[in-house]
Scaffold this active site. Structure first.
Site, mmCIF file in Angstrom:
data_model
loop_
_atom_site.group_PDB
_atom_site.id
_atom_site.type_symbol
_atom_site.label_atom_id
_atom_site.label_comp_id
_atom_site.label_asym_id
_atom_site.label_seq_id
_atom_site.Cartn_x
_atom_site.Cartn_y
_atom_site.Cartn_z
ATOM 1 N N HIS A 9 59.421 77.855 23.702
ATOM 2 C CA HIS A 9 60.175 78.962 24.271
ATOM 3 C C HIS A 9 59.872 80.207 23.429
ATOM 4 O O HIS A 9 59.925 80.154 22.196
ATOM 5 C CB HIS A 9 61.678 78.694 24.203
ATOM 6 C CG HIS A 9 62.122 77.489 24.973
ATOM 7 N ND1 HIS A 9 61.972 76.200 24.493
ATOM 8 C CD2 HIS A 9 62.715 77.379 26.194
ATOM 9 C CE1 HIS A 9 62.469 75.343 25.376
ATOM 10 N NE2 HIS A 9 62.925 76.029 26.416
ATOM 11 N N HIS A 176 49.557 77.671 -3.549
ATOM 12 C CA HIS A 176 50.188 78.322 -2.397
ATOM 13 C C HIS A 176 49.777 77.557 -1.149
ATOM 14 O O HIS A 176 49.205 76.465 -1.229
ATOM 15 C CB HIS A 176 49.770 79.798 -2.321
ATOM 16 C CG HIS A 176 48.296 80.002 -2.241
ATOM 17 N ND1 HIS A 176 47.619 80.185 -1.053
ATOM 18 C CD2 HIS A 176 47.339 80.038 -3.215
ATOM 19 C CE1 HIS A 176 46.331 80.336 -1.292
ATOM 20 N NE2 HIS A 176 46.123 80.239 -2.585
#
Length: 330
Positions: A9, A176
Site C-alpha cells: 500500500h 554500516h
C-alpha cells in the site's frame, strides 16, 4: 534466477526497493508494485502482471508484500494460485528483502527462498534500549564470544591455527548497512573485527558498532597490536574474520606488523581538507597514495568496490587520477 517482486500500500515497496539497492547494489529481476490511494485491486494486479512479464524467467517468482490479507497480498495470491512454483511472504521489511536477494545467488526455488527469509525478517525486529525487548523474542547470543577464547588454554590449536580472512575492507564508516548485509551475506564471517587505535577509546562509537552487528556474527573492536596478537594465536584458528579498517594507513600498519592479509577491499574513504575526490566514495591525499603503493609493493591486491554487485574499479587508474589532481592543487 528467482524473480522478486515487492508490493505494498502506498510507496513503501518503492522505498524499500531503493533502500535495498543502496545497500546491495543494482539488481536484475527485482521489481516493486504499489497501490496508490486512488487505485483499486485491478490496478495493482495489472502492475504485478507487468512486473512478472518483465522478468527474465517467470518460472520462479517470489512476492514480498507488506500486509497479510491486504489488497496487494490478495492480488498476489490470485496470481500465485495459478503457478505452483511461486510464493508469497507477508510482513516485508528490509532485512527480509536483503536476505531474499542474497539467497537467490545459490537457491533457485522461490518457495525455498520464502522459507529462508522469514527468520531473518523476524530477527530484524529489535529495540533500543535492548532491555525493553520482550524477553521471549530476544535473539540468542552468538557463540564463540571473546570471553570464550579466554577460557581456552594458551597454545591450543583450533582449526588450522590461522584466522581465515574472508574480507579485509577499508571503509571510513566501518560497520554500516552495506557491510552488515551485503558483504556479510556474501563472505559469511563468524566475526567482524574493527581494527583501529582510536575507536576503542570512543565508548559511544564502539557501542554503536557492536549494536550494528548482524545476527549470529560477533563484533570485536581491537587496537592494531591486539589484531597482531590474534593473528598469531592458534586459538583463533576457527575464526572466519571480516576485518574493517578506517584507512589504508591503518591497514598498512597492521600488515607490516604481521597481520596476514593478502587483499584489501577498498570501499570508502571520506573527503576532508587536503584530499581529492577520485570516485563518489573515495578521496585520497598523498599519504593515502603512498600507503596504497607500499601495500602493492608488499604484494597486497586491491578490490575497489562498494558492494559485492559492483564492477571493481582499477586501483592503478584511481592512483593516476589522484596524483594528477593533487599535483594540480599545489
Amino acid at each position: 534466477m528467482v524473480g522478486i517482486i515487492l508490493a505494498s500500500h502506498g510507496s513503501f515497496a518503492d522505498g524499500i526497493h531503493q533502500s535495498a539497492e543502496m545497500i546491495f547494489g543494482p539488481q536484475t529481476d527485482f521489481k516493486s508494485c504499489i497501490l496508490k490511494p486512488d487505485e483499486g485491486p485491478a490496478d495493482v494486479k495489472r502492475k504485478m502482471q507487468e512486473a512478472v512479464a518483465s522478468l527474465t524467467d517467470q518460472e520462479e517468482v517470489l512476492f514480498l508484500v507488506d500486509l497479510w490479507g491486504g489488497t496487494p497480498f490478495n492480488q498476489a495470491t490470485s496470481l500465485v494460485n495459478e503457478h505452483e512454483n511461486w510464493a508469497i511472504v507477508a510482513g516485508m521489511n528490509l532485512p527480509m528483502v536483503i536476505e531474499a536477494l542474497t539467497q537467490r545467488f545459490s537457491v533457485t526455488a522461490a518457495k525455498e527462498i520464502a522459507t529462508a527469509v522469514v527468520p531473518t525478517g523476524n530477527d530484524g525486529i529489535k529495540t533500543y534500549p535492548e532491555e525493553i525487548m520482550p524477553s521471549q523474542t530476544k535473539a540468542p547470543e552468538a557463540k564463540n564470544t571473546p570471553s570464550a577464547k579466554e577460557t581456552i588454554p594458551e597454545g591450543t590449536v583450533l582449526g588450522d591455527g590461522h584466522i581465515e580472512y574472508v574480507l579485509a575492507r577499508v571503509d571510513t564508516r566501518l560497520l554500516h548497512g552495506q557491510v552488515a548485509t551485503g558483504w556479510t551475506h556474501t563472505t559469511h564471517p563468524n566475526r567482524i573485527i574493527v581494527v583501529s587505535d582510536t575507536v576503542p577509546h570512543d565508548k559511544l562509537r564502539t557501542s554503536m558498532i557492536k549494536q550494528a552487528a548482524p545476527n549470529g556474527v560477533n563484533v570485536s573492536v581491537a587496537p592494531i597490536k591486539n589484531m597482531v596478537k590474534a593473528n598469531n594465536d592458534p586459538r583463533f584458528g576457527d575464526t572466519r574474520a571480516l576485518v574493517l579498517f578506517e584507512s589504508v594507513e591503518d591497514a598498512l600498519t597492521a600488515i607490516k606488523a604481521g597481520v596476514d592479509i593478502k587483499e584489501i577491499n577498498l570501499g570508502s574513504s571520506a573527503y576532508k581538507e587536503g584530499k581529492v575526490n577520485v570516485t563518489k566514495a573515495l578521496s585520497f591525499d598523498q599519504t593515502d597514495v603512498d600507503a596504497i603503493k607500499e601495500l602493492q609493493s608488499l604484494g597486497v591486491k586491491f578490490d575497489v568496490r562498494g558492494v559485492p554487485s559492483d564492477a571493481p574499479a582499477n586501483i592503478d587508474d584511481l592512483l593516476r587520477v589522484a596524483e594528477k589532481k593533487l599535483a594540480e592543487k599545489k
